[in-house]
Design a protein around this motif. Structure first.
Motif, PDB file in Angstrom:
ATOM      1  N   GLN A  54      31.451 -90.707 -27.353  1.00 27.99           N
ATOM      2  CA  GLN A  54      31.943 -90.075 -28.556  1.00 27.99           C
ATOM      3  C   GLN A  54      33.275 -90.697 -29.027  1.00 27.99           C
ATOM      4  O   GLN A  54      33.510 -90.835 -30.213  1.00 27.99           O
ATOM      5  CB  GLN A  54      32.130 -88.575 -28.228  1.00 27.99           C
ATOM      6  CG  GLN A  54      32.290 -87.681 -29.374  1.00 27.99           C
ATOM      7  CD  GLN A  54      30.991 -87.240 -30.047  1.00 27.99           C
ATOM      8  OE1 GLN A  54      30.275 -86.396 -29.561  1.00 27.99           O
ATOM      9  NE2 GLN A  54      30.726 -87.814 -31.190  1.00 27.99           N
ATOM     10  N   VAL A  55      34.094 -91.079 -28.075  1.00 28.53           N
ATOM     11  CA  VAL A  55      35.452 -91.548 -28.382  1.00 28.53           C
ATOM     12  C   VAL A  55      35.432 -93.052 -28.720  1.00 28.53           C
ATOM     13  O   VAL A  55      34.767 -93.817 -28.043  1.00 28.53           O
ATOM     14  CB  VAL A  55      36.363 -91.279 -27.150  1.00 28.53           C
ATOM     15  CG1 VAL A  55      37.701 -91.969 -27.269  1.00 28.53           C
ATOM     16  CG2 VAL A  55      36.562 -89.779 -26.942  1.00 28.53           C
ATOM     17  N   PRO A  56      36.161 -93.493 -29.764  1.00 28.43           N
ATOM     18  CA  PRO A  56      36.196 -94.925 -30.098  1.00 28.43           C
ATOM     19  C   PRO A  56      36.857 -95.774 -29.001  1.00 28.43           C
ATOM     20  O   PRO A  56      37.679 -95.278 -28.228  1.00 28.43           O
ATOM     21  CB  PRO A  56      37.052 -94.971 -31.379  1.00 28.43           C
ATOM     22  CG  PRO A  56      37.086 -93.573 -31.898  1.00 28.43           C
ATOM     23  CD  PRO A  56      36.922 -92.672 -30.713  1.00 28.43           C
ATOM     24  N   SER A  57      36.511 -97.064 -29.008  1.00 32.10           N
ATOM     25  CA  SER A  57      37.011 -97.973 -27.962  1.00 32.10           C
ATOM     26  C   SER A  57      38.522 -98.150 -27.985  1.00 32.10           C
ATOM     27  O   SER A  57      39.110 -98.559 -26.980  1.00 32.10           O
ATOM     28  CB  SER A  57      36.412 -99.365 -28.133  1.00 32.10           C
ATOM     29  OG  SER A  57      35.030 -99.290 -28.100  1.00 32.10           O
ATOM     30  N   GLY A  58      39.152 -97.857 -29.117  1.00 32.27           N
ATOM     31  CA  GLY A  58      40.596 -98.047 -29.238  1.00 32.27           C
ATOM     32  C   GLY A  58      41.378 -97.204 -28.235  1.00 32.27           C
ATOM     33  O   GLY A  58      42.568 -97.460 -27.995  1.00 32.27           O
ATOM     34  N   ILE A  59      40.749 -96.210 -27.652  1.00 35.75           N
ATOM     35  CA  ILE A  59      41.436 -95.286 -26.740  1.00 35.75           C
ATOM     36  C   ILE A  59      42.086 -96.025 -25.564  1.00 35.75           C
ATOM     37  O   ILE A  59      43.059 -95.560 -24.998  1.00 35.75           O
ATOM     38  CB  ILE A  59      40.443 -94.190 -26.244  1.00 35.75           C
ATOM     39  CG1 ILE A  59      41.168 -92.963 -25.727  1.00 35.75           C
ATOM     40  CG2 ILE A  59      39.482 -94.721 -25.202  1.00 35.75           C
ATOM     41  CD1 ILE A  59      41.706 -92.074 -26.785  1.00 35.75           C
ATOM     42  N   GLU A  81      34.977 -83.388 -22.662  1.00 36.93           N
ATOM     43  CA  GLU A  81      34.765 -84.003 -21.331  1.00 36.93           C
ATOM     44  C   GLU A  81      35.361 -85.406 -21.296  1.00 36.93           C
ATOM     45  O   GLU A  81      35.977 -85.810 -20.312  1.00 36.93           O
ATOM     46  CB  GLU A  81      33.267 -84.071 -21.007  1.00 36.93           C
ATOM     47  CG  GLU A  81      32.714 -82.753 -20.509  1.00 36.93           C
ATOM     48  CD  GLU A  81      31.174 -82.706 -20.514  1.00 36.93           C
ATOM     49  OE1 GLU A  81      30.648 -81.612 -20.257  1.00 36.93           O
ATOM     50  OE2 GLU A  81      30.527 -83.741 -20.787  1.00 36.93           O
ATOM     51  N   GLU A  82      35.169 -86.158 -22.399  1.00 34.97           N
ATOM     52  CA  GLU A  82      35.726 -87.520 -22.429  1.00 34.97           C
ATOM     53  C   GLU A  82      37.253 -87.470 -22.475  1.00 34.97           C
ATOM     54  O   GLU A  82      37.931 -88.238 -21.788  1.00 34.97           O
ATOM     55  CB  GLU A  82      35.145 -88.325 -23.606  1.00 34.97           C
ATOM     56  CG  GLU A  82      33.687 -88.652 -23.351  1.00 34.97           C
ATOM     57  CD  GLU A  82      33.034 -89.604 -24.358  1.00 34.97           C
ATOM     58  OE1 GLU A  82      33.736 -90.213 -25.182  1.00 34.97           O
ATOM     59  OE2 GLU A  82      31.800 -89.720 -24.301  1.00 34.97           O
ATOM     60  N   ILE A  83      37.796 -86.534 -23.256  1.00 40.82           N
ATOM     61  CA  ILE A  83      39.260 -86.389 -23.327  1.00 40.82           C
ATOM     62  C   ILE A  83      39.803 -86.083 -21.921  1.00 40.82           C
ATOM     63  O   ILE A  83      40.762 -86.704 -21.455  1.00 40.82           O
ATOM     64  CB  ILE A  83      39.648 -85.282 -24.337  1.00 40.82           C
ATOM     65  CG1 ILE A  83      39.372 -85.762 -25.761  1.00 40.82           C
ATOM     66  CG2 ILE A  83      41.105 -84.850 -24.162  1.00 40.82           C
ATOM     67  CD1 ILE A  83      39.567 -84.700 -26.853  1.00 40.82           C
TER      68      ILE A  83
END
Ligand code: IMP
Length: 428
Positions: A54-59, A81-83
């Motif tokens: 869900q989260v972009p690769s820039g993270i 969950e990803e956060i």
């Protein structure tokens, strides 16, 4: 760095994640503009592997703003969950932003996805069953709930009531499934609201302000050209515009602000789910087995074995046209090092007519027989090569053939999964 759209040129799984991760650090923001947690790629940092849905690769880059744009659909549970996964590993999510206009995937979307697939029987689409299609369906039907609705309980309850009055009869009467009450869903979703509140914003405005300050944006496409709802192999597609045009509608950034379109093209082709695939090789064939196992062609999101085939140059050409590609990134070239000769589809023969572009009519495409050119392989390990001129002549000729078919220069050639296993020819 000029603002760039990164897009898959085939049926997904071209290695977008690796190239995106490779260049994301050069941009001030990375934006997902469509899709939801049906996407999946793995990023390897040191000895840690992160599965992103869900989260972009820039993270992975602290200075980079990561945006989930208005064109996306969001499963709040998966997002949290990803956060949590990143925060637990000391990777800050302070720069993560979610558009208030992105639609929310609800539990009934997942139920409907599974049930409608079951009802299609042998004509099933082979979806990821993440509720993506039903969520976009309700967006178009104008009974969807958006991230901003989570922030106002009264509105959330009202909109949910309307949605359930439409969805419950479908669940019960058509599919024989349990129905939902407003309270039941609020109990699960309202606690997400409090945790997600700091991330939700007017992301279109944020991105345009960044552009005004001279900052650059990478638009990270998910799925791919032939899974696009308009330009893909309908109905065997996903429910959003994965092609480059989706970057504009799915982010709120105008097209004059986009300078480059980088198409990710695997050196052969794969597909998951149903639908036509002219160059498909059976897993039981020696070549099909080799491509699957050497290329490790198994899905990140669902673990499904992917269908594999020789490179389809007709599709490469079509993707270049539909997306307006300015550059190509060729991935997994190393995998072809196992073959004495390699086949490349340069045209289709559809009942005696030759096609060099994907035929618009579905029945013609379903009957397409690949016309192959057979080229010499290089039969060696190229995974350690870092300069184009050091590749074997046959591998260079193969890259040049791909460039000719797509009428687009190959700025990157990837020869292995690691960041360093990349030849940068023209990308600055
Ligand atoms: P949905 O996106 O779950 O609705 O699935 C629709 C079609 O897109 C199915 O054939 C899926 O296998 C395919 N699909 C969705 N996401 C991906 C992806 O990230 N990679 C490859 N195929 C995908």
């Amino acid at each position: 760095m000029s603002s760039t759209v990164l897009v898959g040129t085939q049926w997904g799984d071209e290695g977008k994640g690796k190239i995106c991760d490779l260049i994301a650090g050069d941009f001030d923001a990375v934006v997902r503009y469509q899709g939801g947690n049906n996407a999946g790629h793995t990023i390897v940092v040191g000895d840690r592997k992160y599965g992103l849905h869900q989260v972009p690769s820039g993270i992975m880059y602290p200075q980079c703003v990561s945006v989930i744009g208005n064109g996306c659909v969001v499963n709040p549970k998966v997002l949290l969950e990803e956060i949590d996964m990143f925060e637990a590993d000391g990777i800050s999510t302070a720069n993560l932003k979610v558009s208030g206009n992105a639609h929310i995937i609800m539990p009934y979307h997942m139920d409907l996805d599974g049930a409608s697939e079951a009802r299609l029987g042998k004509n099933l689409i082979g979806t990821t069953k993440r509720g993506i299609g039903p969520c976009y369906m309700h967006k178009m039907e104008r009974i969807g709930l958006r991230m901003q609705d989570l922030l106002d309980e009264k509105i959330f309850r009202e909109k949910l009531e309307t949605a359930l009055s439409r969805v419950n009869p479908e669940l019960e009467l058509i599919y024989g499934l349990p129905t939902y009450t407003v309270d039941q869903i609020c109990e699960e979703y309202l606690p997400y609201a409090e945790r997600l509140r700091p991330y939700i914003c007017e992301s279109g405005l944020l991105l345009n302000d960044m552009i005004d300050e001279g900052k650059s944006i990478l638009f990270e496409g998910a799925q791919a050209t032939l899974l696009d709802i308009d330009h893909g192999t309908y109905p065997f597609v996903t429910s959003s515009n994965c092609t480059a045009g989706g970057a504009v509608t799915g982010s709120g950034v105008g097209m004059k602000n986009i300078d480059r379109v980088l198409g990710i093209c695997k050196a052969y082709i794969t597909r998951v789910g149903s639908g036509p695939m002219p160059t498909e090789l059976s897993y039981e064939s020696e070549e099909g087995h080799t491509l699957t196992e050497v290329g490790y062609e198994y899905g990140v999101t669902t673990g499904r074995r992917r269908r594999v085939g020789w490179l389809d140059g007709v599709i490469a050409n079509y993707a270049a046209r539909v997306n307006g590609l300015t550059d190509l990134a060729i991935t997994k070239l190393d995998v072809l090092g196992s073959f004495d000769t390699i086949k490349v589809c340069v045209a289709y023969d559809c009942d005696g007519t030759r096609y060099t572009s994907v035929p618009e009519h579905q029945s013609v495409f379903h009957h397409a027989k690949p016309v192959y050119e057979e080229v010499p392989g290089w039969r060696c390990d190229i995974s350690g090569v870092r300069r184009f001129e050091d590749l074997p002549a046959e591998a260079r000729a193969y890259v040049e053939l791909m460039e000719d078919l797509a009428h687009t220069r190959a700025s990157f050639v990837s020869v292995g999964p690691d960041r360093e296993q990349t030849i940068n020819r023209f990308w600055k």
